[in-house]
Design a protein around this motif. Structure first.
Motif, PDB file in Angstrom:
ATOM      1  N   VAL A   1       0.865  -1.181   0.000  1.00  0.00           N
ATOM      2  CA  VAL A   1       0.000   0.000   0.000  1.00  0.00           C
ATOM      3  C   VAL A   1       0.901   1.229   0.000  1.00  0.00           C
ATOM      4  O   VAL A   1       1.646   1.459   0.963  1.00  0.00           O
ATOM      5  N   MET A   2       0.847   2.018  -1.067  1.00  0.00           N
ATOM      6  CA  MET A   2       1.743   3.164  -1.190  1.00  0.00           C
ATOM      7  C   MET A   2       1.034   4.311  -1.905  1.00  0.00           C
ATOM      8  O   MET A   2      -0.041   4.136  -2.498  1.00  0.00           O
ATOM      9  N   VAL A   3       1.659   5.490  -1.865  1.00  0.00           N
ATOM     10  CA  VAL A   3       1.098   6.645  -2.548  1.00  0.00           C
ATOM     11  C   VAL A   3       1.173   6.439  -4.059  1.00  0.00           C
ATOM     12  O   VAL A   3       2.084   5.776  -4.566  1.00  0.00           O
ATOM     13  N   ASP A   4       0.201   6.996  -4.773  1.00  0.00           N
ATOM     14  CA  ASP A   4       0.215   6.971  -6.238  1.00  0.00           C
ATOM     15  C   ASP A   4       1.343   7.899  -6.708  1.00  0.00           C
ATOM     16  O   ASP A   4       1.281   9.113  -6.507  1.00  0.00           O
ATOM     17  N   PRO A   5       2.396   7.356  -7.321  1.00  0.00           N
ATOM     18  CA  PRO A   5       3.557   8.196  -7.668  1.00  0.00           C
ATOM     19  C   PRO A   5       3.240   9.274  -8.693  1.00  0.00           C
ATOM     20  O   PRO A   5       3.812  10.366  -8.654  1.00  0.00           O
ATOM     21  N   HIS A   6       2.337   8.982  -9.609  1.00  0.00           N
ATOM     22  CA  HIS A   6       1.973   9.970 -10.625  1.00  0.00           C
ATOM     23  C   HIS A   6       1.205  11.129  -9.987  1.00  0.00           C
ATOM     24  O   HIS A   6       1.429  12.294 -10.318  1.00  0.00           O
ATOM     25  N   TRP A   7       0.331  10.810  -9.057  1.00  0.00           N
ATOM     26  CA  TRP A   7      -0.399  11.850  -8.323  1.00  0.00           C
ATOM     27  C   TRP A   7       0.563  12.695  -7.489  1.00  0.00           C
ATOM     28  O   TRP A   7       0.443  13.918  -7.428  1.00  0.00           O
ATOM     29  N   LEU A   8       1.544  12.033  -6.845  1.00  0.00           N
ATOM     30  CA  LEU A   8       2.479  12.741  -5.988  1.00  0.00           C
ATOM     31  C   LEU A   8       3.242  13.813  -6.758  1.00  0.00           C
ATOM     32  O   LEU A   8       3.466  14.925  -6.263  1.00  0.00           O
ATOM     33  N   ARG A   9       3.638  13.498  -7.983  1.00  0.00           N
ATOM     34  CA  ARG A   9       4.409  14.458  -8.780  1.00  0.00           C
ATOM     35  C   ARG A   9       3.607  15.701  -9.127  1.00  0.00           C
ATOM     36  O   ARG A   9       4.180  16.768  -9.372  1.00  0.00           O
ATOM     37  N   THR A  10       2.293  15.596  -9.147  1.00  0.00           N
ATOM     38  CA  THR A  10       1.449  16.733  -9.541  1.00  0.00           C
ATOM     39  C   THR A  10       1.066  17.621  -8.363  1.00  0.00           C
ATOM     40  O   THR A  10       0.440  18.664  -8.566  1.00  0.00           O
TER      41      THR A  10
ATOM     42  N   LEU B   1      -0.684  -4.633  -5.449  1.00  0.00           N
ATOM     43  CA  LEU B   1      -0.279  -3.265  -5.161  1.00  0.00           C
ATOM     44  C   LEU B   1      -1.516  -2.373  -5.114  1.00  0.00           C
ATOM     45  O   LEU B   1      -2.309  -2.337  -6.055  1.00  0.00           O
ATOM     46  N   HIS B   2      -1.670  -1.659  -3.997  1.00  0.00           N
ATOM     47  CA  HIS B   2      -2.773  -0.715  -3.809  1.00  0.00           C
ATOM     48  C   HIS B   2      -2.178   0.681  -3.667  1.00  0.00           C
ATOM     49  O   HIS B   2      -1.136   0.849  -3.021  1.00  0.00           O
ATOM     50  N   THR B   3      -2.797   1.686  -4.265  1.00  0.00           N
ATOM     51  CA  THR B   3      -2.291   3.051  -4.140  1.00  0.00           C
ATOM     52  C   THR B   3      -3.361   3.972  -3.572  1.00  0.00           C
ATOM     53  O   THR B   3      -4.554   3.743  -3.744  1.00  0.00           O
ATOM     54  N   TYR B   4      -2.896   5.005  -2.897  1.00  0.00           N
ATOM     55  CA  TYR B   4      -3.790   6.022  -2.350  1.00  0.00           C
ATOM     56  C   TYR B   4      -3.260   7.395  -2.752  1.00  0.00           C
ATOM     57  O   TYR B   4      -2.120   7.528  -3.225  1.00  0.00           O
ATOM     58  N   ARG B   5      -4.069   8.432  -2.540  1.00  0.00           N
ATOM     59  CA  ARG B   5      -3.677   9.797  -2.897  1.00  0.00           C
ATOM     60  C   ARG B   5      -3.749  10.675  -1.660  1.00  0.00           C
ATOM     61  O   ARG B   5      -4.767  11.329  -1.406  1.00  0.00           O
ATOM     62  N   ALA B   6      -2.673  10.664  -0.911  1.00  0.00           N
ATOM     63  CA  ALA B   6      -2.580  11.441   0.329  1.00  0.00           C
ATOM     64  C   ALA B   6      -1.119  11.441   0.748  1.00  0.00           C
ATOM     65  O   ALA B   6      -0.272  10.823   0.105  1.00  0.00           O
ATOM     66  N   TRP B   7      -0.826  12.165   1.844  1.00  0.00           N
ATOM     67  CA  TRP B   7       0.525  12.168   2.413  1.00  0.00           C
ATOM     68  C   TRP B   7       0.433  11.628   3.833  1.00  0.00           C
ATOM     69  O   TRP B   7      -0.367  12.121   4.627  1.00  0.00           O
TER      70      TRP B   7
ATOM     71  N   LEU C   1      -7.842   5.296   3.559  1.00  0.00           N
ATOM     72  CA  LEU C   1      -7.031   5.814   2.467  1.00  0.00           C
ATOM     73  C   LEU C   1      -7.441   5.215   1.123  1.00  0.00           C
ATOM     74  O   LEU C   1      -7.487   5.905   0.104  1.00  0.00           O
ATOM     75  N   LEU C   2      -7.720   3.906   1.134  1.00  0.00           N
ATOM     76  CA  LEU C   2      -8.023   3.204  -0.115  1.00  0.00           C
ATOM     77  C   LEU C   2      -9.482   3.329  -0.537  1.00  0.00           C
ATOM     78  O   LEU C   2      -9.803   3.201  -1.714  1.00  0.00           O
ATOM     79  N   GLY C   3     -10.357   3.538   0.430  1.00  0.00           N
ATOM     80  CA  GLY C   3     -11.783   3.618   0.109  1.00  0.00           C
ATOM     81  C   GLY C   3     -12.450   2.261   0.019  1.00  0.00           C
ATOM     82  O   GLY C   3     -13.576   2.152  -0.456  1.00  0.00           O
ATOM     83  N   TYR C   4     -11.777   1.227   0.452  1.00  0.00           N
ATOM     84  CA  TYR C   4     -12.373  -0.111   0.507  1.00  0.00           C
ATOM     85  C   TYR C   4     -11.661  -0.908   1.574  1.00  0.00           C
ATOM     86  O   TYR C   4     -10.589  -0.522   2.058  1.00  0.00           O
ATOM     87  N   GLN C   5     -12.253  -2.027   1.975  1.00  0.00           N
ATOM     88  CA  GLN C   5     -11.664  -2.853   3.032  1.00  0.00           C
ATOM     89  C   GLN C   5     -10.560  -3.733   2.439  1.00  0.00           C
ATOM     90  O   GLN C   5     -10.840  -4.599   1.613  1.00  0.00           O
TER      91      GLN C   5
END
Length: 218
Positions: free
Chosen positions: A88-97, A143-149, A207-211
């Motif tokens: 479970v990690m941050v979405d790298p493409h989102w992080l760059r923006t 691999l699960h991604t989230y959009r937060a810090w 963070l993920l919006g699902y269980q």
């Protein structure tokens, strides 16, 4: 009198040792597994113990999981035993923006270099997914991604079982001269007495919006 002192002294020492052990145990329970505050601990030992102890599942959670490439052999070894792994990690493409996070990232890491490391970690995990899938182990690594810090990370073996094992880190201003790293490990205690594990699992679901436990779990 000398004979009495000789007999009593060992008894007193023994009693103090017992009492000291009891106090340490009480403190450990009160602190819910917190073992260290500061930078002195062995990540290599902690990581190896967690992956080796896993029986069914491992949850590996963090901002960028940038150290994951050092653990690939341990991950593969665990999957060979039938262990399923959720990253479970941050979405790298989102992080760059996210311009608003650049200054914050610079407090913890070197901003541009960190973003590059996050993306490499993401690609490493995707490659591992494909590799294991081609070997007939599709779905073993997800691999699960989230959009937060987030400011902390955790790796937990069998987090939904009665005997989870793992560690959690909390980082504050890593690149500054005054910084704190809190390490909570072990997560011992009955299911109702594991606040760190419960908090992490609850946070992942938010963070993920699902269980996570129900997302294709075995």
């Amino acid at each position: 009198m000398t004979a009495v002192v000789i007999v009593v002294a060992p008894l007193w020492v023994y009693r103090e040792l017992v009492e000291s052990s009891r106090r340490l145990e009480a403190d450990r329970r009160r602190m819910r597994g917190i073992e260290a505050v500061g930078g002195d601990y062995s990540r290599e030992s902690d990581v190896h113990d967690v992956w080796s102890a896993a029986r069914e599942r491992v949850v590996c959670f963090g901002v960028g999981l940038t150290a994951v490439t050092r653990d690939v052999d341990l991950i593969v070894e665990a999957t060979r035993r039938g262990v399923h792994v959720d990253f479970v990690m941050v979405d790298p493409h989102w992080l760059r923006t996210q311009r608003r996070f650049r200054a914050l990232m610079d407090d913890f890491y070197d901003e541009s270099a960190f973003a590059d490391r996050v993306e490499r970690a993401y690609l490493t995990i995707r490659s591992l997914e494909r590799r294991l899938g081609a070997e007939g182990a599709e779905g073993v690594v997800r691999l699960h991604t989230y959009r937060a810090w987030v400011q902390h990370s955790a790796t937990i073996a069998d987090p939904w079982s009665d005997e989870p094992k793992g560690y959690m880190e909390f980082h504050v201003f890593r690149r500054r001269s005054a910084w704190i790293r809190l390490v909570a490990s072990g997560f011992e205690g009955p299911r109702g007495n594991r606040p760190y594990v419960s908090h992490i699992l609850g946070e992942l679901d938010r963070l993920l919006g699902y269980q996570l436990a129900g997302a294709g779990a075995r």
